[in-house]
Design an enzyme around this catalytic site. Structure first.
Site, PDB file in Angstrom:
ATOM      1  N   HIS A 164      -6.054  -2.731  -1.920  1.00  0.00           N
ATOM      2  CA  HIS A 164      -5.217  -2.497  -0.852  1.00  0.00           C
ATOM      3  C   HIS A 164      -5.958  -1.405   0.306  1.00  0.00           C
ATOM      4  O   HIS A 164      -5.606  -0.989   1.280  1.00  0.00           O
ATOM      5  CB  HIS A 164      -4.138  -1.341  -1.327  1.00  0.00           C
ATOM      6  CG  HIS A 164      -3.153  -2.095  -2.001  1.00  0.00           C
ATOM      7  ND1 HIS A 164      -1.978  -1.565  -2.588  1.00  0.00           N
ATOM      8  CD2 HIS A 164      -2.689  -3.409  -1.937  1.00  0.00           C
ATOM      9  CE1 HIS A 164      -1.294  -2.321  -3.389  1.00  0.00           C
ATOM     10  NE2 HIS A 164      -1.648  -3.530  -2.888  1.00  0.00           N
ATOM     11  N   ASN A 167       6.642 -12.701  -0.306  1.00  0.00           N
ATOM     12  CA  ASN A 167       5.896 -13.480   0.277  1.00  0.00           C
ATOM     13  C   ASN A 167       6.077 -13.759   1.920  1.00  0.00           C
ATOM     14  O   ASN A 167       5.374 -14.708   2.410  1.00  0.00           O
ATOM     15  CB  ASN A 167       5.857 -14.896  -0.493  1.00  0.00           C
ATOM     16  CG  ASN A 167       5.151 -14.775  -1.992  1.00  0.00           C
ATOM     17  OD1 ASN A 167       4.283 -14.223  -1.935  1.00  0.00           O
ATOM     18  ND2 ASN A 167       5.298 -15.640  -2.582  1.00  0.00           N
ATOM     19  N   ARG A 181      -4.339 -11.071  -1.025  1.00  0.00           N
ATOM     20  CA  ARG A 181      -2.992 -11.073  -1.194  1.00  0.00           C
ATOM     21  C   ARG A 181      -2.130 -12.337  -1.869  1.00  0.00           C
ATOM     22  O   ARG A 181      -1.521 -12.550  -2.588  1.00  0.00           O
ATOM     23  CB  ARG A 181      -2.246 -10.214  -0.454  1.00  0.00           C
ATOM     24  CG  ARG A 181      -0.544  -9.886  -0.695  1.00  0.00           C
ATOM     25  CD  ARG A 181      -0.042  -9.035   0.333  1.00  0.00           C
ATOM     26  NE  ARG A 181       1.390  -8.901   0.240  1.00  0.00           N
ATOM     27  CZ  ARG A 181       2.374  -9.293   1.006  1.00  0.00           C
ATOM     28  NH1 ARG A 181       1.950  -9.599   2.149  1.00  0.00           N
ATOM     29  NH2 ARG A 181       3.717  -8.899   0.594  1.00  0.00           N
ATOM     30  N   HIS A 199      -0.639 -13.267  -5.283  1.00  0.00           N
ATOM     31  CA  HIS A 199       0.402 -13.652  -5.552  1.00  0.00           C
ATOM     32  C   HIS A 199       0.723 -15.172  -5.959  1.00  0.00           C
ATOM     33  O   HIS A 199       1.722 -15.615  -6.814  1.00  0.00           O
ATOM     34  CB  HIS A 199       1.170 -13.746  -4.076  1.00  0.00           C
ATOM     35  CG  HIS A 199       1.624 -12.349  -3.826  1.00  0.00           C
ATOM     36  ND1 HIS A 199       2.715 -12.157  -2.809  1.00  0.00           N
ATOM     37  CD2 HIS A 199       0.853 -11.225  -4.108  1.00  0.00           C
ATOM     38  CE1 HIS A 199       2.795 -10.642  -2.716  1.00  0.00           C
ATOM     39  NE2 HIS A 199       1.830 -10.043  -3.453  1.00  0.00           N
TER      40      HIS A 199
END
Length: 328
Positions: A193, A95, A64, A68
């Site tokens: 996910h 975040n 992740r 990001h």
């Protein structure tokens, strides 16, 4: 006049040659550190193998974090930078739940001891994400290196560009397209996910403040929703309870996440939205009717593509000495 014209032609040609050289140098490449820091990638892998088995949930966090980072200003480790005024990317709402910043700094310190000022934090994050997923049984993907570290980190850009759990399909696809990623990449990268966790605020409005009976989102399986309300997010204000994004299979990188989407059991609105587009739905069905290896192979391609988004190379940016701080 003739002399001036000739000079101009020479300048144009020389500039063209220089431009081509610059372009060639600007490409990421496999084993970029082969001569400048030959042990770099092995040092990263060894540290990951030593520590991730004791904290396997960090694999999802690094996956992740890498995403990001790349989706805001490209893959330049801007997500790792601190801000004394609380205005950096890591201070943005999406975040605030990222974990593992200290892990990245520990890897950086090992590499600085081996080869001072050579290996970028952007490459470290890309390698740690891949090696962590691989160490926990997920797919391998190539990580060409040579990224440079950015010097700007902006909270507003992060809030504007990072996909939200509340986004619909159109918004998601727009945010991906803005970075040169397509519908296939959206579906595949969402598949990360399968090892993800979240918290109740990302789903509470689907459980308590939607248009269906009892406030439940009508696009969510009612049994699944009631179970979440009874056993996980017991109040609309719960901010701490941890949720598995792929219940019963969170520790395994597999196709279960996509199976749940077809059962209307995607946790986020953004997960559920993947079934609202016919092309996206067709690709999900293709993944589910193909071998797990096909998913691994396709996910690997999408990850390598994402890792190339708007990278800084050559003389752009810098090689930070500490990942949280821009060099003086």
């Amino acid at each position: 006049m003739a002399g001036t014209s000739s000079a101009r032609i020479v300048l144009v040609v020389v500039s063209g040659v220089l431009a081509l050289i610059g372009s060639a140098q600007a490409q990421l490449q496999m084993n970029f550190y082969a001569s400048s820091c030959p042990k770099a990638e092995q040092i990263v892998l060894d540290f990951v193998k030593q520590n991730i088995p004791n904290a396997p949930s960090l694999a999802a966090s690094f996956l992740r974090m890498h995403f990001h980072d790349c989706i805001v200003r490209g893959c330049d480790a801007s997500v790792l930078l601190n801000s004394t005024s609380g205005q950096a990317e890591k201070n943005a709402v999406p975040n605030l739940t990222l974990r593992g910043f200290d892990f990245i700094e520990r890897v950086k310190s090992l590499l600085e001891a081996e080869c001072p000022g050579v290996v970028s934090c952007a490459d470290i994050l890309a390698l740690v994400a891949r090696d962590s997923v691989l160490t926990t049984g997920g797919p391998f993907w190539n990580v060409p290196t040579g990224r440079r570290d950015g010097v700007i980190s902006n909270i507003t850009e992060a809030n504007a560009n990072i996909p939200s759990p509340f986004h619909n399909f159109t918004t998601l696809l727009t945010l991906f397209s803005n970075q040169g990623l397509n519908l296939t990449d959206l579906v595949l990268l969402s598949g990360g996910h399968t090892i993800g966790i979240s918290h109740c605020p990302a789903v509470s409005r689907r459980l308590y403040n939607s248009t269906g009976a009892g406030g439940i989102d009508p696009t969510m399986d009612s049994e699944y929703a009631e179970n979440l309300k009874a056993n996980k997010c017991k109040t609309a204000s719960d901010n701490t309870t941890i949720l598995e994004m792929d219940p019963g299979s969170r520790k395994t990188f597999d196709l279960s996440y996509y199976s749940l989407l077809l059962k209307r059991r995607g946790l986020f609105q953004s997960d559920a939205s993947l079934t609202t587009d016919s092309t996206s739905l067709a690709f999900i069905n293709q993944l589910l009717t193909s071998s797990p290896q096909f998913f691994f192979d396709e996910f690997a391609k999408a990850m390598e593509k994402m890792g190339r988004v708007n990278v800084k190379t050559g003389s752009e940016g810098q090689i930070r000495k500490q990942c949280a701080l821009v060099n003086n």
